[in-house]
Design an enzyme around this catalytic site. Structure first.
Site, PDB file in Angstrom:
ATOM      1  N   TYR A   1      20.022   7.878  14.907  1.00 17.09           N
ATOM      2  CA  TYR A   1      20.744   8.633  15.935  1.00 17.09           C
ATOM      3  C   TYR A   1      20.515   7.945  17.269  1.00 17.09           C
ATOM      4  CZ  TYR A   1      22.026  12.593  18.950  1.00 17.09           C
ATOM      5  OH  TYR A   1      22.608  13.405  19.891  1.00 17.09           O
TER       6      TYR A   1
ATOM      7  N   ASP B   1      16.381   0.730  19.907  1.00 14.82           N
ATOM      8  CA  ASP B   1      16.466   2.038  20.545  1.00 14.82           C
ATOM      9  C   ASP B   1      15.088   2.691  20.426  1.00 14.82           C
ATOM     10  OD1 ASP B   1      16.767   4.667  21.264  1.00 14.82           O
ATOM     11  OD2 ASP B   1      18.653   4.968  20.180  1.00 14.82           O
TER      12      ASP B   1
ATOM     13  N   LYS C   1      13.161   9.957  27.317  1.00 13.69           N
ATOM     14  CA  LYS C   1      12.186  11.027  27.086  1.00 13.69           C
ATOM     15  C   LYS C   1      10.825  10.823  27.745  1.00 13.69           C
ATOM     16  CE  LYS C   1      14.322  12.214  22.665  1.00 13.69           C
ATOM     17  NZ  LYS C   1      14.876  13.503  22.475  1.00 13.69           N
TER      18      LYS C   1
HETATM   19  N1  HOZ Z   1      17.933  15.879  18.039  1.00  6.82           N
HETATM   20  C1  HOZ Z   1      17.237  16.041  19.280  1.00  6.82           C
HETATM   21  C2  HOZ Z   1      15.874  15.439  19.220  1.00  6.82           C
HETATM   22  N2  HOZ Z   1      15.753  14.252  18.484  1.00  6.82           N
HETATM   23  C3  HOZ Z   1      17.204  17.497  19.635  1.00  6.82           C
HETATM   24  C4  HOZ Z   1      16.949  17.704  21.073  1.00  6.82           C
HETATM   25  C5  HOZ Z   1      17.098  19.146  21.571  1.00  6.82           C
HETATM   26  O1  HOZ Z   1      17.691  19.975  20.906  1.00  6.82           O
HETATM   27  O2  HOZ Z   1      16.602  19.393  22.655  1.00  6.82           O
END
Ligand code: HOZ
Length: 430
Positions: free
Chosen positions: A144, A239, A267
């Site tokens: 992702y 990434d 992040k």
């Molecule tokens: N898929 C996101 C983390 N890898 C979710 C983030 C969120 O919902 O804040």
């Protein structure tokens, strides 16, 4: 545990926010129950609006490596706030943070800050296309890279949780330029390059995938990827939005010997504030506006409050690299505990750890790629998640996400969590 106030809050949210949440995974669709609405965090704990207390292994999906309300980070934020929230003009904080990142990563000579991981990757892809003059990009199923159009194809994370491989609303004209290969399978990459030897601008990979559960790339596979990219003039993008400063101080690049051409970060640099970044060699970054023609911009990019948080967090990490040994040991202790709890009642479980990141699948086979990950017993995961939540353990609410240990996660918390895991696993097989 009572969740009455959270249930009511979710119902209210549902009336005015799609699905009641601002990011789909949070809706708890992949697990049982409704999401606790959070009142506050404190160190390694979360408190919901019903007054329930949880040991937090999500830590805002990674950024809070020093846990909630770290005094140094918050003080730097308060100081920055007192000077103003945003200027849309350069500050020296940006240069300071950029310098820290550049000195840390061999692969980065220059870095540009943006406001999220999605934005970082979207910008890096544009730059790669601009530099190479090619349109195609190659990604791996289950990786992702945020929710920008070209990358929302066979992505893991939320899409995997909801069983929708790709999203409507993304034009086919765009996705035809996104080629797909299988994680940890070099033959699938070779096939893409054989079909389009001169058209691939870049190969983008999470070198430690964190969005199909935790699935690290094999070192040999990364080496082969490096070779094939160099041979074909395609840029290799790591990434590290999730693994950066988490898997090690240098992310996956502190573990692997492979050097990418470009890196995306996010992040953790923001320590909880919205920040992303992308960086590369100087000759690549020179193509970026205003030095070069590839356009990319943002009013909130390099926001002073976010920069202040990131700078303090990064300085703290650099000052004490031994933190990573401790974090890694704790993550391993937790996963060993889960493994023993599962084995004691004959539940198949595989676990993995990379630095402060941990993952587990209810499966009896080592997970190497997205297809393997999809074979996990997601119903078992849902039961386990609910059981743990009811015992005050806050785990990621999808089997396709990763867990995080922070410096404030104590051995006592881990012991408590393992004890809960034994009880919940025993309940599941009753
Ligand atoms: N898929 C996101 C983390 N890898 C979710 C983030 C969120 O919902 O804040």
């Amino acid at each position: 545990m009572a969740y009455d106030k959270s249930i009511a809050a979710f119902e209210e949210a549902y009336k005015v926010i799609p699905g009641g949440v601002d990011s789909p995974v949070r809706a708890f669709s992949g697990v049982e129950g409704t999401p606790p609405f959070i009142d506050r965090g404190e160190g390694g704990h979360l408190f919901d609006i019903d007054g329930n207390k949880y040991i937090d292994y999500v830590q805002s999906w990674g950024p809070l490596i020093f846990g909630h309300c770290d005094a140094d980070i918050e003080t730097s934020v308060f100081k920055a706030v007192m000077k103003g929230l945003s200027f849309g003009a350069p500050t020296t904080l940006e240069t300071e943070l950029a310098r820290e990142i550049v000195t840390l990563f061999d692969s980065i000579d220059k870095v540009r800050f943006v406001s999220s991981g999605t934005e970082a990757v979207m910008s890096a892809i544009r730059l790669a296309r601009g530099v190479t003059g090619r349109d195609d990009i190659l990604k791996f199923t289950g990786c992702y890279h945020g929710h920008s159009d070209s990358l929302l194809v066979q992505a893991g994370s939320g899409l995997a949780t909801f069983g929708t491989p790709s999203s409507p609303g993304v034009p086919a004209d765009l996705t035809k330029h996104t080629l797909l290969a299988t994680y940890n399978d070099i033959e699938s990459v070779q096939k893409c390059f054989a079909d389009s030897p001169d058209d691939i601008a870049c190969v983008i990979i999470e070198p430690i995938a964190g969005n199909m559960g935790l699935v690290p790339a094999d070192e040999e596979f990364l080496k082969q990827l490096r070779t094939i990219c160099t041979e074909h003039g395609a840029l290799l993008i790591f990434d590290e939005v999730m693994s950066g400063f988490r898997a090690s101080l240098k992310g996956a690049q502190g573990i692997s010997t492979v050097k990418p051409d470009m890196v995306t970060l996010g992040k953790v640099i923001g320590a909880g504030m919205p920040v992303g970044a992308f960086g590369a060699r100087a000759d690549i970054m020179a193509h970026l506006s205003p030095e070069g023609p590839v356009y990319q911009a943002g009013t909130l990019s390099g926001n002073p409050v976010a920069m202040a948080a990131g700078l303090t967090s990064l300085k703290k990490l650099k000052a004490n690299p031994a933190i990573y040994v401790e974090l890694g040991n704790k993550a391993k202790k937790l996963m060993d505990g889960f493994q023993k709890a599962a084995t004691s009642v004959n539940i198949p479980l595989v676990t993995d750890v990379r630095g402060s990141m941990f993952g587990f699948f209810f499966s009896d086979k080592t997970v190497k790629n997205f297809d393997d990950a999809l074979e996990n017993d997601s119903e078992m995961f849902a039961k386990f998640h609910k059981g743990m939540l009811d015992k005050g353990i806050y785990l990621a609410c999808s089997s396709y996400e990763t867990g995080f240990i922070s410096t404030v996660t104590t051995d006592k918390m881990i012991d408590e969590t393992i004890k809960a895991a034994y009880e919940v696993m025993a309940d599941i097989v009753k």
